[in-house]
Design a protein around this motif. Structure first.
Motif, PDB file in Angstrom:
ATOM      1  N   GLU A 184       0.809  -1.212   0.000  1.00  0.00           N
ATOM      2  CA  GLU A 184       0.000   0.000   0.000  1.00  0.00           C
ATOM      3  C   GLU A 184       0.846   1.268   0.000  1.00  0.00           C
ATOM      4  N   ASN A 185       2.143   1.147   0.222  1.00  0.00           N
ATOM      5  CA  ASN A 185       2.966   2.340   0.372  1.00  0.00           C
ATOM      6  C   ASN A 185       4.212   2.254  -0.493  1.00  0.00           C
ATOM      7  N   LEU A 186       4.023   1.907  -1.762  1.00  0.00           N
ATOM      8  CA  LEU A 186       5.172   1.758  -2.660  1.00  0.00           C
ATOM      9  C   LEU A 186       5.843   3.088  -2.941  1.00  0.00           C
ATOM     10  N   LEU A 205       3.152   1.453 -12.208  1.00  0.00           N
ATOM     11  CA  LEU A 205       2.873   0.549 -13.322  1.00  0.00           C
ATOM     12  C   LEU A 205       1.432   0.056 -13.286  1.00  0.00           C
ATOM     13  N   ASP A 206       0.905  -0.204 -12.101  1.00  0.00           N
ATOM     14  CA  ASP A 206      -0.493  -0.622 -11.962  1.00  0.00           C
ATOM     15  C   ASP A 206      -0.994  -0.193 -10.577  1.00  0.00           C
ATOM     16  N   PRO A 207      -1.258   1.095 -10.394  1.00  0.00           N
ATOM     17  CA  PRO A 207      -1.651   1.568  -9.061  1.00  0.00           C
ATOM     18  C   PRO A 207      -2.984   1.003  -8.585  1.00  0.00           C
ATOM     19  N   SER A 208      -3.839   0.554  -9.503  1.00  0.00           N
ATOM     20  CA  SER A 208      -5.149   0.030  -9.111  1.00  0.00           C
ATOM     21  C   SER A 208      -5.069  -1.357  -8.482  1.00  0.00           C
ATOM     22  N   ASN A 217      -0.040  -6.227  -8.329  1.00  0.00           N
ATOM     23  CA  ASN A 217       0.538  -6.204  -9.677  1.00  0.00           C
ATOM     24  C   ASN A 217       1.271  -4.886  -9.923  1.00  0.00           C
ATOM     25  N   ASN A 218       1.885  -4.368  -8.882  1.00  0.00           N
ATOM     26  CA  ASN A 218       2.538  -3.069  -8.983  1.00  0.00           C
ATOM     27  C   ASN A 218       3.988  -3.179  -8.531  1.00  0.00           C
TER      28      ASN A 218
END
Length: 373
Positions: free
Chosen positions: A232-234, A254-257, A261-262
């Motif tokens: 949650e805190n990339l 790359l895939d915040p949703s 997969n981010n």
């Protein structure tokens, strides 16, 4: 087997090293030990090849390989595959303007659409690939230009990448370490492909493309890791790092949703990082799963391929294409293996026939030679 001129007395005699050195030490014996291994007395099996053993072997190999090859070839041909080139180098192509004006530094994406028709329906799960030509991912310096410890989530390597990543190790502007570093990550394929089906009544329906499940399990769960398991805190995890030079957004976007997969565990990124062995290759992009309520995953008819054109290939004279394919128990469409089995089996069977004829003639001559005139 020892040489016949060998004489052990020559080593132990008066002209040995002991007399030369004044008898101060014993002479070193160079004679090999009297063992079965060093004296080459180990038992060995030396088969005698006769017509009774060679000819059946050729025929058995031929009779086994030919049916296997036919089965593999038929299975490969039953796989349905459709390919469309969307490079846009040709004048009048829908993507010509995008291909002509696009560079790595372009900030505005170009959108183009291509119409195509599927003559036959695709019944099972359909796999969408993107393909590149004249792209040498197997170049030695390109393959080494990565930091596997950084990709595995090592915090030290995140801030101090490997020197193998040069010249994509640190940002030239901010001097911050690049994450992910290296030439492989820097050249990440970033075109966006969307597929639409044109109904018989003229309405357009978007085809759902699954973006998860395209990477190898070992890559997804073992080789690639974010620095800390805090999905949650990339943004904070990658604070103090810079994006690769040719990327338009940092790795944590790359895939915040989808937090699963981010970052480094983004499956599009993982698929790209597994380098290809040949300059013309394809990589899995999306999966179209068959719905239980439908008979065909992709029915025959008209389709639209919408491309958000971000990836320039003009600089290396490359080409881009989209491939739709089904698979079988042996994988994707590849007739080579079946042809190879059929070829080897046919050669063995042919040689068996030839040797059988020669053997028959040779036996005839031997028998006739014993008859007196």
């Amino acid at each position: 087997m020892m040489a016949s001129s060998y004489n052990a007395k020559e080593e132990d005699g008066p002209h040995s090293g002991s007399s030369t050195n004044g008898g101060t030490g014993a002479a070193k014996n160079k004679k090999p030990d009297n063992t079965a291994f060093k004296q080459q007395r180990l038992p060995a099996w030396q088969p005698i090849l006769t017509a009774g053993t060679v000819l059946p072997a050729f025929f058995v190999i031929g009779l086994i390989f030919i049916p296997i090859g036919i089965g593999l070839y038929v299975t490969s041909n039953n796989i349905k595959e459709f390919e469309i080139d969307y490079t846009g180098l040709e004048l009048g192509s829908p993507c010509h303007d995008c291909s002509k004006n696009l560079t790595w530094n372009s900030t505005t994406p170009c959108v183009c659409a291509l119409n195509f028709t599927l003559e036959q329906p695709f019944e099972s799960n359909v796999y969408m690939y993107y393909g590149l030509s004249n792209f040498y991912q197997n170049h030695r310096r390109y393959v080494k230009s990565r930091d596997d410890r950084q990709l595995n989530g090592d915090p030290t390597s995140l801030m101090k990448p490997s020197k193998e990543c040069e010249p994509y190790r640190t940002s030239a502007e901010t001097k911050e370490p690049i994450a992910p570093c290296g030439a492989i990550a820097n050249s990440l394929f970033n075109d966006t492909l969307e597929l639409y089906y044109i109904e018989p009544n003229g309405t357009t329906t978007a085809i759902h493309l699954a973006k998860k499940g395209i990477a190898w399990w070992t890559d997804k769960h073992v080789k690639f890791r974010n620095p800390v398991d805090d999905k949650e805190n990339l943004t904070e995890l990658f604070k103090g790092t810079a994006k690769p030079v040719n990327w338009r957004k940092p790795v944590y976007e790359l895939d915040p949703s989808d937090p699963e997969n981010n970052g480094f565990i983004n499956e599009d990124f993982i698929v790209w990082m597994r380098t290809a062995a040949l300059p013309t290759f394809r990589k899995l992009y999306r999966i179209i799963h068959k719905k239980p309520s439908t008979t065909s995953t992709l029915p025959s008819g008209r389709y639209i391929l919408k491309v958000i054109y971000n990836y320039p290939v003009h600089s290396f004279s490359g080409r881009k294409r989209m491939i739709l394919s089904t698979i079988s128990w042996m994988g994707g469409k590849n007739p080579f293996l079946g042809i190879a089995y059929i070829t080897v089996g046919s050669i063995c069977f042919f040689l068996g026939v030839v040797l059988l004829i020669i053997h028959h003639k040779y036996d005839t001559r031997s028998n006739s030679a014993d008859i007196p005139n």
